[in-house]
Design a protein around this motif. Structure first.
Motif, PDB file in Angstrom:
ATOM      1  N   CYS A  23     -19.382   4.312  10.693  1.00 46.88           N
ATOM      2  CA  CYS A  23     -18.206   4.824   9.982  1.00 46.88           C
ATOM      3  C   CYS A  23     -17.162   5.285  10.992  1.00 46.88           C
ATOM      4  O   CYS A  23     -17.485   5.895  11.999  1.00 46.88           O
ATOM      5  N   ARG A  24     -15.892   4.968  10.682  1.00 46.74           N
ATOM      6  CA  ARG A  24     -14.803   5.392  11.541  1.00 46.74           C
ATOM      7  C   ARG A  24     -13.519   5.447  10.712  1.00 46.74           C
ATOM      8  O   ARG A  24     -13.387   4.750   9.706  1.00 46.74           O
ATOM      9  N   ALA A  25     -12.601   6.260  11.149  1.00 40.56           N
ATOM     10  CA  ALA A  25     -11.333   6.397  10.437  1.00 40.56           C
ATOM     11  C   ALA A  25     -10.393   5.263  10.826  1.00 40.56           C
ATOM     12  O   ALA A  25     -10.329   4.869  11.983  1.00 40.56           O
ATOM     13  N   LEU A  26      -9.687   4.732   9.860  1.00 40.03           N
ATOM     14  CA  LEU A  26      -8.718   3.679  10.098  1.00 40.03           C
ATOM     15  C   LEU A  26      -7.324   4.199   9.779  1.00 40.03           C
ATOM     16  O   LEU A  26      -7.154   5.009   8.890  1.00 40.03           O
ATOM     17  N   ALA A  27      -6.327   3.711  10.517  1.00 41.11           N
ATOM     18  CA  ALA A  27      -4.952   4.114  10.260  1.00 41.11           C
ATOM     19  C   ALA A  27      -4.497   3.571   8.909  1.00 41.11           C
ATOM     20  O   ALA A  27      -4.697   2.398   8.618  1.00 41.11           O
ATOM     21  N   MET A  28      -3.910   4.442   8.086  1.00 41.97           N
ATOM     22  CA  MET A  28      -3.420   4.025   6.787  1.00 41.97           C
ATOM     23  C   MET A  28      -2.008   4.560   6.604  1.00 41.97           C
ATOM     24  O   MET A  28      -1.582   5.491   7.276  1.00 41.97           O
ATOM     25  N   PHE A  29      -1.307   3.951   5.665  1.00 38.72           N
ATOM     26  CA  PHE A  29       0.076   4.330   5.399  1.00 38.72           C
ATOM     27  C   PHE A  29       0.213   4.676   3.916  1.00 38.72           C
ATOM     28  O   PHE A  29      -0.197   3.899   3.056  1.00 38.72           O
ATOM     29  N   PHE A  62      -1.786   1.942   1.819  1.00 38.18           N
ATOM     30  CA  PHE A  62      -1.825   0.592   2.378  1.00 38.18           C
ATOM     31  C   PHE A  62      -2.414   0.602   3.785  1.00 38.18           C
ATOM     32  O   PHE A  62      -2.387   1.606   4.496  1.00 38.18           O
ATOM     33  N   ALA A  63      -2.918  -0.547   4.181  1.00 34.37           N
ATOM     34  CA  ALA A  63      -3.491  -0.695   5.516  1.00 34.37           C
ATOM     35  C   ALA A  63      -2.440  -1.050   6.551  1.00 34.37           C
ATOM     36  O   ALA A  63      -2.653  -0.867   7.748  1.00 34.37           O
ATOM     37  N   THR A  64      -1.291  -1.570   6.121  1.00 32.66           N
ATOM     38  CA  THR A  64      -0.244  -1.949   7.066  1.00 32.66           C
ATOM     39  C   THR A  64       1.076  -1.306   6.681  1.00 32.66           C
ATOM     40  O   THR A  64       1.356  -1.078   5.497  1.00 32.66           O
ATOM     41  N   GLU A  65       1.877  -1.043   7.682  1.00 28.25           N
ATOM     42  CA  GLU A  65       3.174  -0.426   7.464  1.00 28.25           C
ATOM     43  C   GLU A  65       4.113  -1.334   6.675  1.00 28.25           C
ATOM     44  O   GLU A  65       4.880  -0.877   5.831  1.00 28.25           O
ATOM     45  N   GLU A  66       4.035  -2.647   6.956  1.00 24.65           N
ATOM     46  CA  GLU A  66       4.910  -3.595   6.272  1.00 24.65           C
ATOM     47  C   GLU A  66       4.671  -3.596   4.767  1.00 24.65           C
ATOM     48  O   GLU A  66       5.603  -3.599   3.961  1.00 24.65           O
ATOM     49  N   GLU A  67       3.406  -3.587   4.375  1.00 27.37           N
ATOM     50  CA  GLU A  67       3.075  -3.563   2.949  1.00 27.37           C
ATOM     51  C   GLU A  67       3.556  -2.265   2.309  1.00 27.37           C
ATOM     52  O   GLU A  67       4.053  -2.263   1.174  1.00 27.37           O
ATOM     53  N   ALA A  68       3.424  -1.171   3.046  1.00 27.36           N
ATOM     54  CA  ALA A  68       3.837   0.115   2.502  1.00 27.36           C
ATOM     55  C   ALA A  68       5.337   0.149   2.243  1.00 27.36           C
ATOM     56  O   ALA A  68       5.790   0.576   1.173  1.00 27.36           O
ATOM     57  N   TRP A  69       6.120  -0.325   3.195  1.00 24.48           N
ATOM     58  CA  TRP A  69       7.576  -0.323   3.004  1.00 24.48           C
ATOM     59  C   TRP A  69       7.985  -1.295   1.913  1.00 24.48           C
ATOM     60  O   TRP A  69       8.949  -1.042   1.172  1.00 24.48           O
TER      61      TRP A  69
END
Length: 287
Positions: A23-29, A62-69
């Motif tokens: 288990c590890r933390a992943l960057a999310m937006f 979201f997992a990516t910044e592009e999807e979030a925007w």
């Protein structure tokens, strides 16, 4: 509402933290389309502050910044899955970028343009604008910049710069580039204008999106080396855009600027709007 938000957050985090190797933390937006402030945030606490107890809040992880925007700006769809886990956002694509290829390293710079006397932009400071009118990524204000030049490299070249803060924002700018009319100068001075406007609003933290890797590489990588070499490239040639990058570096002093690359003409609304403003500016009379 508060308890529901906490449950949603815990479920989403449990999905991304565990994998076959542990288990590890992943960057999310965290994207907030409707809340106290719309924008993309890097932590759940920041997102929660915008949507907790806000009527009909719309938000998503979201997992990516592009999807979030894309989610933040695409107000006409994806209304059924806010406040849940990761999502896929599709953006319309337009024709490929037809602008001249940018220099890929510092030794190509002198081939792109001919040196000419630098002309500094002059404009009065804009009036104060409410902080809630900007889009944010955490504590950072988000802005898009773009430059364009028709007939680049020819006598009748017309260049413009565009700065886009959001729909109908009072600080959106589309003006003619003063001085030498080239695409590279337009890209640099679009960023200069954004920094100038940000400073006038006492904004010290800025995420600046541009589709110009030339500008990003110049200010983040090439300028320090050029300064050590007396503003000459590694092949001992004079830096063509010396005055332009000096102005950009001067304006960036005292600010925390995150230089972000966005693909040009790929359907990203902020970039498309900055491009539109730049093209409108190029149509204006010479300064």
């Amino acid at each position: 509402m508060t308890r529901l938000l906490d449950v949603v957050h815990r479920v989403a985090v449990s999905v991304v933290r565990c994998s076959g190797r542990g288990c590890r933390a992943l960057a999310m937006f965290y994207a907030v389309r409707r809340g106290r402030k719309a924008g993309v945030f890097l932590t759940w606490n920041e997102c929660r502050a915008q949507v907790d107890r806000f009527p009909a809040a719309r938000f998503k992880k979201f997992a990516t910044e592009e999807e979030a925007w894309a989610f933040v700006r695409n107000s006409a769809s994806h209304e059924g899955s806010e406040g849940q886990g990761n999502g896929q956002v599709q953006e319309s694509h337009v024709k490929a970028n037809k602008r001249p290829r940018e220099p890929q390293d510092e030794d190509e710079v002198e081939k792109a343009e001919l040196p000419a006397k630098h002309v500094k932009q002059s404009a009065g400071p804009p009036p104060p604008v409410g902080k809630d009118t900007f889009s944010y990524m955490g504590e950072f204000v988000v802005v898009y910049t773009d430059g364009c030049c028709s007939s680049n490299g020819r006598r009748r070249a017309r260049a413009g710069i565009g700065v886009y803060w959001g729909p109908g924002h009072p600080l959106n700018v589309g003006i003619r580039l003063p001085g030498r009319q080239t695409n590279q100068r337009a890209e640099i001075h679009a960023a200069c204008k954004a920094l100038e406007l940000a400073k006038a609003q006492n904004i010290s933290k800025l995420v600046l999106y541009t589709d110009s890797m030339f500008t990003i590489n110049g200010i983040t990588s090439w300028v320090p080396g050029w300064k050590k070499n007396g503003w000459r490239t590694s092949t001992h040639k004079e830096v063509v855009n010396k005055e332009d990058f000096q102005e950009l570096e001067r304006l960036a002093q005292g600010m925390d600027v995150q230089w972000m690359h966005v693909p040009g003409h790929a359907g990203f609304i902020g970039n498309e709007e900055a491009d539109r403003l730049a093209r409108e500016g190029a149509k204006q009379p010479a300064c």
